[in-house]
Design an enzyme around this catalytic site. Structure first.
Site, PDB file in Angstrom:
ATOM      1  N   ASN A   1       0.909  -1.154  -0.093  1.00 53.51           N
ATOM      2  CA  ASN A   1       0.079  -0.128   0.070  1.00 53.51           C
ATOM      3  C   ASN A   1       0.858   1.241   0.119  1.00 53.51           C
ATOM      4  O   ASN A   1       0.293   2.593   0.007  1.00 53.51           O
ATOM      5  CB  ASN A   1      -0.884  -0.120   1.227  1.00 53.51           C
ATOM      6  CG  ASN A   1      -1.772  -1.120   1.223  1.00 53.51           C
ATOM      7  OD1 ASN A   1      -2.436  -1.512   0.273  1.00 53.51           O
ATOM      8  ND2 ASN A   1      -1.977  -1.724   2.611  1.00 53.51           N
TER       9      ASN A   1
ATOM     10  N   HIS B   1     -13.873  -2.183   6.496  1.00 54.42           N
ATOM     11  CA  HIS B   1     -12.917  -2.338   7.072  1.00 54.42           C
ATOM     12  C   HIS B   1     -13.017  -3.315   8.491  1.00 54.42           C
ATOM     13  O   HIS B   1     -13.749  -2.504   9.552  1.00 54.42           O
ATOM     14  CB  HIS B   1     -11.595  -1.564   7.355  1.00 54.42           C
ATOM     15  CG  HIS B   1     -10.329  -1.996   7.428  1.00 54.42           C
ATOM     16  ND1 HIS B   1      -9.780  -1.917   8.642  1.00 54.42           N
ATOM     17  CD2 HIS B   1      -9.408  -2.562   6.567  1.00 54.42           C
ATOM     18  CE1 HIS B   1      -8.722  -2.465   8.571  1.00 54.42           C
ATOM     19  NE2 HIS B   1      -8.178  -2.944   7.405  1.00 54.42           N
TER      20      HIS B   1
ATOM     21  N   GLU C   1     -16.060   3.907   3.779  1.00 52.27           N
ATOM     22  CA  GLU C   1     -14.610   3.961   3.078  1.00 52.27           C
ATOM     23  C   GLU C   1     -15.027   4.794   2.095  1.00 52.27           C
ATOM     24  O   GLU C   1     -15.958   4.851   1.164  1.00 52.27           O
ATOM     25  CB  GLU C   1     -13.967   3.022   3.012  1.00 52.27           C
ATOM     26  CG  GLU C   1     -13.683   2.025   4.206  1.00 52.27           C
ATOM     27  CD  GLU C   1     -12.910   0.597   4.053  1.00 52.27           C
ATOM     28  OE1 GLU C   1     -12.490   0.774   2.976  1.00 52.27           O
ATOM     29  OE2 GLU C   1     -13.305  -0.429   4.709  1.00 52.27           O
TER      30      GLU C   1
ATOM     31  N   SER D   1     -10.886  -1.045   0.584  1.00 50.13           N
ATOM     32  CA  SER D   1      -9.481  -1.714   0.720  1.00 50.13           C
ATOM     33  C   SER D   1      -9.254  -2.796  -0.309  1.00 50.13           C
ATOM     34  O   SER D   1      -8.198  -3.339  -0.719  1.00 50.13           O
ATOM     35  CB  SER D   1      -9.251  -1.815   2.180  1.00 50.13           C
ATOM     36  OG  SER D   1     -10.188  -2.769   2.847  1.00 50.13           O
TER      37      SER D   1
ATOM     38  N   ASP E   1     -13.583   6.890   5.983  1.00 50.85           N
ATOM     39  CA  ASP E   1     -12.203   6.311   6.203  1.00 50.85           C
ATOM     40  C   ASP E   1     -11.576   6.345   4.776  1.00 50.85           C
ATOM     41  O   ASP E   1     -11.967   5.833   3.795  1.00 50.85           O
ATOM     42  CB  ASP E   1     -12.505   4.974   6.539  1.00 50.85           C
ATOM     43  CG  ASP E   1     -11.163   4.326   6.746  1.00 50.85           C
ATOM     44  OD1 ASP E   1     -10.112   4.454   6.299  1.00 50.85           O
ATOM     45  OD2 ASP E   1     -10.898   3.201   7.604  1.00 50.85           O
TER      46      ASP E   1
ATOM     47  N   HIS F   1      -7.370   4.501   1.711  1.00 49.61           N
ATOM     48  CA  HIS F   1      -6.913   4.341   0.437  1.00 49.61           C
ATOM     49  C   HIS F   1      -6.828   5.375  -0.545  1.00 49.61           C
ATOM     50  O   HIS F   1      -6.809   5.244  -1.699  1.00 49.61           O
ATOM     51  CB  HIS F   1      -7.246   2.907  -0.132  1.00 49.61           C
ATOM     52  CG  HIS F   1      -6.883   1.710   0.810  1.00 49.61           C
ATOM     53  ND1 HIS F   1      -5.798   1.111   0.472  1.00 49.61           N
ATOM     54  CD2 HIS F   1      -7.392   1.303   1.675  1.00 49.61           C
ATOM     55  CE1 HIS F   1      -5.718   0.209   1.396  1.00 49.61           C
ATOM     56  NE2 HIS F   1      -6.702   0.016   2.118  1.00 49.61           N
TER      57      HIS F   1
ATOM     58  N   LYS G   1      -0.203   4.186   4.547  1.00 49.65           N
ATOM     59  CA  LYS G   1      -0.531   3.749   3.168  1.00 49.65           C
ATOM     60  C   LYS G   1       0.374   4.710   2.296  1.00 49.65           C
ATOM     61  O   LYS G   1       1.682   4.674   2.088  1.00 49.65           O
ATOM     62  CB  LYS G   1      -1.886   3.246   2.977  1.00 49.65           C
ATOM     63  CG  LYS G   1      -2.218   1.961   3.495  1.00 49.65           C
ATOM     64  CD  LYS G   1      -3.734   1.533   3.900  1.00 49.65           C
ATOM     65  CE  LYS G   1      -3.753   0.386   4.749  1.00 49.65           C
ATOM     66  NZ  LYS G   1      -5.021   0.355   5.173  1.00 49.65           N
TER      67      LYS G   1
HETATM   68  C1  LIG Z   1      -5.423  -0.321   6.578  1.00 52.16           C
HETATM   69  C2  LIG Z   1      -6.814   0.271   6.732  1.00 52.16           C
HETATM   70  C3  LIG Z   1      -7.080   0.593   8.219  1.00 52.16           C
HETATM   71  C4  LIG Z   1      -6.029   0.529   9.453  1.00 52.16           C
HETATM   72  O1  LIG Z   1      -4.865   1.443   9.159  1.00 52.16           O
HETATM   73  P1  LIG Z   1      -3.552   1.165   9.807  1.00 52.16           P
HETATM   74  O2  LIG Z   1      -2.793   2.398   9.861  1.00 52.16           O
HETATM   75  O3  LIG Z   1      -2.910   0.205   9.067  1.00 52.16           O
HETATM   76  O4  LIG Z   1      -3.814   0.659  11.435  1.00 52.16           O
HETATM   77  C5  LIG Z   1      -8.173   1.394   8.563  1.00 52.16           C
HETATM   78  N1  LIG Z   1      -9.209   1.408   7.273  1.00 52.16           N
HETATM   79  C6  LIG Z   1      -9.001   0.726   6.413  1.00 52.16           C
HETATM   80  C7  LIG Z   1     -10.106   1.183   5.307  1.00 52.16           C
HETATM   81  C8  LIG Z   1      -7.751   0.554   5.889  1.00 52.16           C
HETATM   82  O5  LIG Z   1      -7.580  -0.069   4.756  1.00 52.16           O
END
Ligand SMILES: *Cc1c(COP(=O)(O)O)cnc(C)c1O
Length: 396
Positions: free
Chosen positions: A49, A135, A178, A182, A207, A210, A241
């Site tokens: 990522n 997620h 989101e 993801s 969220d 990505h 990411k």
């Molecule tokens: C990776 C991810 C997280 C968690 O983030 P980290 O910093 O890796 O703990 C939360 N939400 C989504 C949608 C993700 O892809």
């Protein structure tokens, strides 16, 4: 311990067993499985990522090193104790600016952010409307909150509306989505969700794990690109990411920030992010703002990968840097992943419970680390494997 053994055996039989596989990182997005000699053909990493390759950017590394030497390895305490360094506030200001919001608050990771923010916003007597494919960290936040959890069909505003009509009531209500999913790489119809949020008077949390650094004219994410900054109450995202570092943030109003500082337990009861990590994140946020060429280069490679797949007959390559190849069965996904590896391509077979049953897939993510030649080759190898196995696109 027999219980444990039986459980593990069952996972293995169903193709859902997971094991750690240590690797060493080489240049140009290459990996060498640990223990193999570096010269024996390395694998190209299509599972990372680190989309913009910022984890190895010279300015990210030098700022991180500078902060390490100047401020030490650890921050020494929680933010509300004596761990609240000026550099944390500098980072939060930069993030607020990137996201076009008044304020921002950092968290230890995206997982911790979701597990802390959601219970701060919804409690036992409240209701959360959650996209089915959100997620795991969002689901865990919902569980911790004790709120009534109402799921709606993935990216389906009509279903969200029906659920709101049925379950909204007059309690506090939170919608969580989101912006770029993801494991599916598809994009939330955020305009529609924002309309519903306003119409049904809910709090909206998005969220952008990505999306941040990749979408929007300034790299602020899908919220920026869709012009919805005013409608989103919490824009959460991670530094782990596209920003190539570690940790996470919530961008929000100043009042919301002060509320979270007092209320989010995963913020309060944990040590502040260490200086080297803050330095890396600071430099990465600057790069996203200053060098749009980084994401342009990434998306040229993304387009190339998709064009190759499309010309080979594959449809549904989606709108983002994440390209899922749905195959359904977990063991088939594992076999294809193994075949890809024999051809130097490392793409993870993502299986339940990370994704719903019978939707196992190869998840390809394109990063700036990979050359155009490598991206093209990967698409060709993949198409070849799929056609020999006569795997075709599964309806989603
Ligand atoms: C990776 C991810 C997280 C968690 O983030 P980290 O910093 O890796 O703990 C939360 N939400 C989504 C949608 C993700 O892809």
């Amino acid at each position: 311990m027999e219980e444990l053994r039986n459980w593990l055996q069952k996972q293995q039989q169903e193709g859902n067993y997971r094991a750690l596989r240590p690797v060493n990182r080489l240049e140009h997005g290459q990996l060498a499985p640990a223990g193999t000699s570096v010269s024996s053909s390395p694998l190209f990493d299509f599972s990372s990522n680190d989309y913009l390759a910022l984890s190895v950017h010279p300015s990210v590394i030098s700022t991180s090193r500078h902060f390490l030497e100047r401020f030490g390895a650890g921050s020494g305490a929680a933010r509300l104790m004596s761990g609240d360094l000026e550099i944390h506030h500098q980072l939060e200001e930069k993030v607020a600016h990137l996201k076009g919001m008044e304020s921002a608050l950092t968290f230890g990771s995206g997982y911790l952010a979701n597990v802390g923010i959601i219970p701060a916003l919804a409690g036992r007597n409240d209701v959360i409307f959650c996209d089915r494919l959100n997620h795991a960290s969002i689901y865990d936040g919902c569980l911790v909150s004790g709120a009534r959890l109402i799921r709606f069909s993935h990216n389906d505003p009509d279903h969200l509306e029906r659920q709101l009509k049925k379950y909204r009531g007059n309690r506090k209500a939170l919608i969580v989505v989101e912006s770029i999913y993801s494991m599916d790489g598809d994009r939330c119809p955020l305009q529609d969700v924002a309309l519903l949020k306003n119409r049904f008077d809910c709090t909206l949390m998005v969220d952008e794990a990505h999306a941040t650094g990749l979408f929007g004219a300034r790299g602020g994410g899908v919220i920026e690109e869709d012009g919805l900054t005013e409608d989103v109450d919490i824009a959460m995202g991670t530094f782990g990411k596209a920003l190539g570092s570690y940790g996470a943030y919530a961008a929000c109003s100043d009042e919301m920030k002060r509320y979270l500082v007092n209320r989010a337990r995963s913020f309060i009861y944990t040590t502040a992010l260490p200086p080297a990590v803050i330095g890396a994140s600071l430099a990465a946020v600057d790069l996203v703002g200053d060098e749009p060429g980084l994401r342009e280069e990434l998306f040229r490679k993304v387009s190339l990968f998709k064009e190759c797949l499309t010309s080979g007959g594959w449809r549904n390559t989606g709108p983002s840097q994440i390209v899922p190849i749905l195959v359904g069965d977990s063991r088939t996904a594992l076999e294809i992943a193994a075949e890809l590896q024999e051809n130097t391509i490392f793409a993870t077979a993502v299986r339940p419970p990370t994704v719903p049953k019978n939707t196992a897939r190869l998840r390809f993510s394109i990063t700036r680390h990979l050359s155009e030649e490598t991206v093209k080759k990967a698409a060709e190898v993949l198409l070849d494997i799929l056609s020999r196995r006569s795997v075709s696109v599964l309806p989603k």
